[in-house]
Design an enzyme around this catalytic site. Structure first.
Site, PDB file in Angstrom:
ATOM      1  N   ARG A 229       0.854  -1.190   0.000  1.00 49.87           N
ATOM      2  CA  ARG A 229       0.000   0.000   0.000  1.00 49.87           C
ATOM      3  C   ARG A 229       0.887   1.236   0.000  1.00 49.87           C
ATOM      4  O   ARG A 229       1.989   1.213   0.570  1.00 49.87           O
ATOM      5  CB  ARG A 229      -0.875   0.053   1.265  1.00 49.87           C
ATOM      6  CG  ARG A 229      -2.091  -0.809   1.227  1.00 49.87           C
ATOM      7  CD  ARG A 229      -3.145  -0.265   0.251  1.00 49.87           C
ATOM      8  NE  ARG A 229      -4.333  -1.113   0.257  1.00 49.87           N
ATOM      9  CZ  ARG A 229      -4.544  -2.137  -0.583  1.00 49.87           C
ATOM     10  NH1 ARG A 229      -3.661  -2.436  -1.500  1.00 49.87           N
ATOM     11  NH2 ARG A 229      -5.671  -2.835  -0.512  1.00 49.87           N
ATOM     12  N   HIS A 277      -1.245   0.690  -9.541  1.00 52.62           N
ATOM     13  CA  HIS A 277      -1.940  -0.151  -8.558  1.00 52.62           C
ATOM     14  C   HIS A 277      -2.691  -1.301  -9.248  1.00 52.62           C
ATOM     15  O   HIS A 277      -3.900  -1.457  -9.084  1.00 52.62           O
ATOM     16  CB  HIS A 277      -2.906   0.693  -7.703  1.00 52.62           C
ATOM     17  CG  HIS A 277      -3.375  -0.063  -6.473  1.00 52.62           C
ATOM     18  ND1 HIS A 277      -3.685   0.546  -5.281  1.00 52.62           N
ATOM     19  CD2 HIS A 277      -3.587  -1.389  -6.243  1.00 52.62           C
ATOM     20  CE1 HIS A 277      -4.061  -0.360  -4.394  1.00 52.62           C
ATOM     21  NE2 HIS A 277      -4.010  -1.551  -4.962  1.00 52.62           N
TER      22      HIS A 277
HETATM   23  P1  NDP Z   1      -1.992 -11.446   4.744  1.00 50.67           P
HETATM   24  O1  NDP Z   1      -2.845 -10.923   5.826  1.00 50.67           O
HETATM   25  O2  NDP Z   1      -2.176 -12.852   4.307  1.00 50.67           O
HETATM   26  O3  NDP Z   1      -0.438 -11.269   5.115  1.00 50.67           O
HETATM   27  C1  NDP Z   1       0.050 -10.159   5.761  1.00 50.67           C
HETATM   28  C2  NDP Z   1       1.486 -10.438   6.199  1.00 50.67           C
HETATM   29  O4  NDP Z   1       2.027  -9.241   6.764  1.00 50.67           O
HETATM   30  C3  NDP Z   1       1.582 -11.519   7.264  1.00 50.67           C
HETATM   31  O5  NDP Z   1       2.720 -12.315   7.052  1.00 50.67           O
HETATM   32  C4  NDP Z   1       1.735 -10.718   8.548  1.00 50.67           C
HETATM   33  O6  NDP Z   1       2.440 -11.378   9.590  1.00 50.67           O
HETATM   34  C5  NDP Z   1       2.566  -9.552   8.038  1.00 50.67           C
HETATM   35  N1  NDP Z   1       2.448  -8.413   8.937  1.00 50.67           N
HETATM   36  C6  NDP Z   1       1.357  -7.676   9.244  1.00 50.67           C
HETATM   37  N2  NDP Z   1       1.650  -6.722  10.137  1.00 50.67           N
HETATM   38  C7  NDP Z   1       2.967  -6.863  10.410  1.00 50.67           C
HETATM   39  C8  NDP Z   1       3.860  -6.177  11.284  1.00 50.67           C
HETATM   40  N3  NDP Z   1       3.471  -5.170  12.051  1.00 50.67           N
HETATM   41  N4  NDP Z   1       5.141  -6.604  11.305  1.00 50.67           N
HETATM   42  C9  NDP Z   1       5.554  -7.635  10.553  1.00 50.67           C
HETATM   43  N5  NDP Z   1       4.752  -8.328   9.706  1.00 50.67           N
HETATM   44  C10 NDP Z   1       3.479  -7.947   9.648  1.00 50.67           C
HETATM   45  O7  NDP Z   1      -2.194 -10.458   3.505  1.00 50.67           O
HETATM   46  P2  NDP Z   1      -2.008 -10.757   1.956  1.00 50.67           P
HETATM   47  O8  NDP Z   1      -0.709 -11.451   1.765  1.00 50.67           O
HETATM   48  O9  NDP Z   1      -3.215 -11.415   1.395  1.00 50.67           O
HETATM   49  O10 NDP Z   1      -1.973  -9.273   1.362  1.00 50.67           O
HETATM   50  C11 NDP Z   1      -0.986  -8.347   1.775  1.00 50.67           C
HETATM   51  C12 NDP Z   1      -1.309  -6.951   1.261  1.00 50.67           C
HETATM   52  O11 NDP Z   1      -1.068  -6.863  -0.133  1.00 50.67           O
HETATM   53  C13 NDP Z   1      -2.763  -6.499   1.387  1.00 50.67           C
HETATM   54  O12 NDP Z   1      -3.074  -6.091   2.710  1.00 50.67           O
HETATM   55  C14 NDP Z   1      -2.816  -5.344   0.408  1.00 50.67           C
HETATM   56  O13 NDP Z   1      -2.475  -4.141   1.058  1.00 50.67           O
HETATM   57  C15 NDP Z   1      -1.740  -5.702  -0.612  1.00 50.67           C
HETATM   58  N6  NDP Z   1      -2.317  -6.003  -1.935  1.00 50.67           N
HETATM   59  C16 NDP Z   1      -1.960  -5.193  -3.000  1.00 50.67           C
HETATM   60  C17 NDP Z   1      -2.442  -5.456  -4.259  1.00 50.67           C
HETATM   61  C18 NDP Z   1      -1.992  -4.656  -5.433  1.00 50.67           C
HETATM   62  O14 NDP Z   1      -2.543  -4.826  -6.530  1.00 50.67           O
HETATM   63  N7  NDP Z   1      -1.002  -3.795  -5.282  1.00 50.67           N
HETATM   64  C19 NDP Z   1      -3.365  -6.576  -4.518  1.00 50.67           C
HETATM   65  C20 NDP Z   1      -3.656  -7.341  -3.334  1.00 50.67           C
HETATM   66  C21 NDP Z   1      -3.148  -7.056  -2.098  1.00 50.67           C
HETATM   67  P3  NDP Z   1       1.849 -12.713  10.276  1.00 50.67           P
HETATM   68  O15 NDP Z   1       1.994 -13.791   9.213  1.00 50.67           O
HETATM   69  O16 NDP Z   1       2.725 -12.950  11.424  1.00 50.67           O
HETATM   70  O17 NDP Z   1       0.412 -12.420  10.604  1.00 50.67           O
HETATM   71  C1  OXD Z   2      -6.203  -5.467  -2.996  1.00 47.45           C
HETATM   72  C2  OXD Z   2      -5.754  -4.509  -4.017  1.00 47.45           C
HETATM   73  O1  OXD Z   2      -6.073  -5.188  -1.800  1.00 47.45           O
HETATM   74  O2  OXD Z   2      -6.112  -4.691  -5.197  1.00 47.45           O
HETATM   75  O3  OXD Z   2      -6.694  -6.550  -3.374  1.00 47.45           O
HETATM   76  O4  OXD Z   2      -5.022  -3.579  -3.694  1.00 47.45           O
END
Ligand code: NDP
Ligand code: OXD
Length: 314
Positions: A229, A277
């Site tokens: 993000r 994005h």
């Molecule tokens: P998940 O919830 O599956 O994974 C999030 C990961 O981040 C986990 O490993 C979590 O740790 C880690 N995390 C969260 N907070 C912290 C912290 N404070 N310190 C360290 N690690 C942390 O999410 P997704 O993988 O499904 O998606 C991730 C992000 O990708 C979404 O939230 C979105 O913002 C972005 N996204 C962007 C898109 C784009 O087109 N650019 C499309 C889709 C998503 P833990 O495993 O320990 O919980």
């Molecule tokens: C998502 C994105 O969060 O597209 O899926 O950014």
């Protein structure tokens, strides 16, 4: 049971069309359609206008149309119903394609050759490392980060991941929490950010963090790839780090303000690659089908999947 679809920034029509096809026996309405608030049992949102869901007395659940939920959590008027996010193989594959593509482009010096082509210059001989010589570090080894890490490892990269809680992933070095962040950053040549935007992660990609990345890598300096993000990155710090050599390049898919304003210096910076994005777009067909299945499960008394923890914000 009526489903309310509340979208800004994307075209609503394909979503209404898909939802109506996969839920043929139920009304599907969009914001502004003049519906009875008491009829709405479910809502689907992508960057809904704040307060859209306040005053829906029978709302049972809110589905994010993306994997990220910061657009929902940020709405202080959100009713206390479950928030469900997208976990979908189509979206996961798209993100891994983007991450592998970026890492390969940096490994194979694509941006250098593209610049040389614009200048009509033939190959400028440089060190050409193998994937095994390049250390990729993934911030966030959740659904998307884990899949990307595995696919990068198949390509031969030396991959590590960092998450909040400790993890064990075959063939991938894992680090967890603030205590292990330095060790993780210190062995990272390409930093890929797939973190969610939460109060704990906002602004994490700043000058202090860039200064902790490896300086002894084979790519001429550390590279940032952010597809998480925009709120995770401090854009003036990225520009300063690119200009003083702390970062060699930044591939950015997300921005603090989207669309990226025309006046942003990121647009024309020679060491920045921008995508709008779309690292992993939400496919209405796949996601409407998955949400319809969730609604049917819920109505059959089963637990909804992929519920967001409101306390951590992801
Ligand atoms: P998940 O919830 O599956 O994974 C999030 C990961 O981040 C986990 O490993 C979590 O740790 C880690 N995390 C969260 N907070 C912290 C912290 N404070 N310190 C360290 N690690 C942390 O999410 P997704 O993988 O499904 O998606 C991730 C992000 O990708 C979404 O939230 C979105 O913002 C972005 N996204 C962007 C898109 C784009 O087109 N650019 C499309 C889709 C998503 P833990 O495993 O320990 O919980
Ligand atoms: C998502 C994105 O969060 O597209 O899926 O950014």
């Amino acid at each position: 049971m009526t489903l309310l679809v509340a979208i800004t920034g994307w075209d609503t029509a394909p979503w209404l069309d898909r939802f109506r096809r996969v839920l043929p026996d139920r009304p599907v309405v969009a914001t502004g359609d003049g519906h009875d608030p008491a009829s709405i049992l479910y809502a689907a949102s992508w960057k809904h206008t704040p307060a859209t869901f306040a005053g829906l007395p029978n709302l049972r659940a809110i589905f994010s149309l993306g994997a990220g939920v910061d657009h929902l959590i940020g709405d202080a008027t959100l009713p206390a119903v479950p928030i469900l996010r997208v976990v979908d193989p189509d979206l996961t594959n798209r993100m891994s394609e983007y991450v592998v593509m970026q890492c390969l482009m940096h490994l194979r010096r694509h941006f250098l050759y593209a610049a040389q082509q614009r200048e009509g210059r033939w190959f400028d001989e440089r060190d050409q490392p193998a994937a095994r010589d390049v250390r990729v570090g993934i911030l966030g080894t959740g659904v998307l980060g884990t899949d990307a890490a595995r696919k990068l490892a198949v390509m031969g990269f030396d991959v590590a991941g960092w998450s909040r809680s400790p993890k064990s992933l075959e063939g991938i070095r894992t680090y967890a929490g603030e205590a292990e962040l330095d060790a993780f950053l210190g062995r990272t040549d390409i930093l890929v950010c797939l973190l969610p935007l939460t109060p704990a992660t906002r602004g994490i990609l700043d000058g202090r963090l860039f200064a902790r990345l490896a300086r002894d890598g084979r790519l001429g300096g550390p590279i940032l790839v952010n597809a998480g993000r925009g709120g995770l990155q401090v854009e003036p710090d990225i520009l300063a780090a690119l200009d003083d050599g702390t970062l060699a390049f930044a591939s950015l898919d997300v921005f603090g303000t989207e669309p990226l304003p025309a006046g942003s210096p990121l647009w024309r910076h020679p060491k920045v690659a921008i995508t709008p994005h779309n690292a992993a777009n939400s496919d209405p067909e796949a996601i409407a089908t998955a949400i319809a299945a969730q609604i049917r499960r819920h109505e059959a008394g089963e637990r909804l999947g992929n519920e967001v923890d409101r306390t951590t914000g992801y």
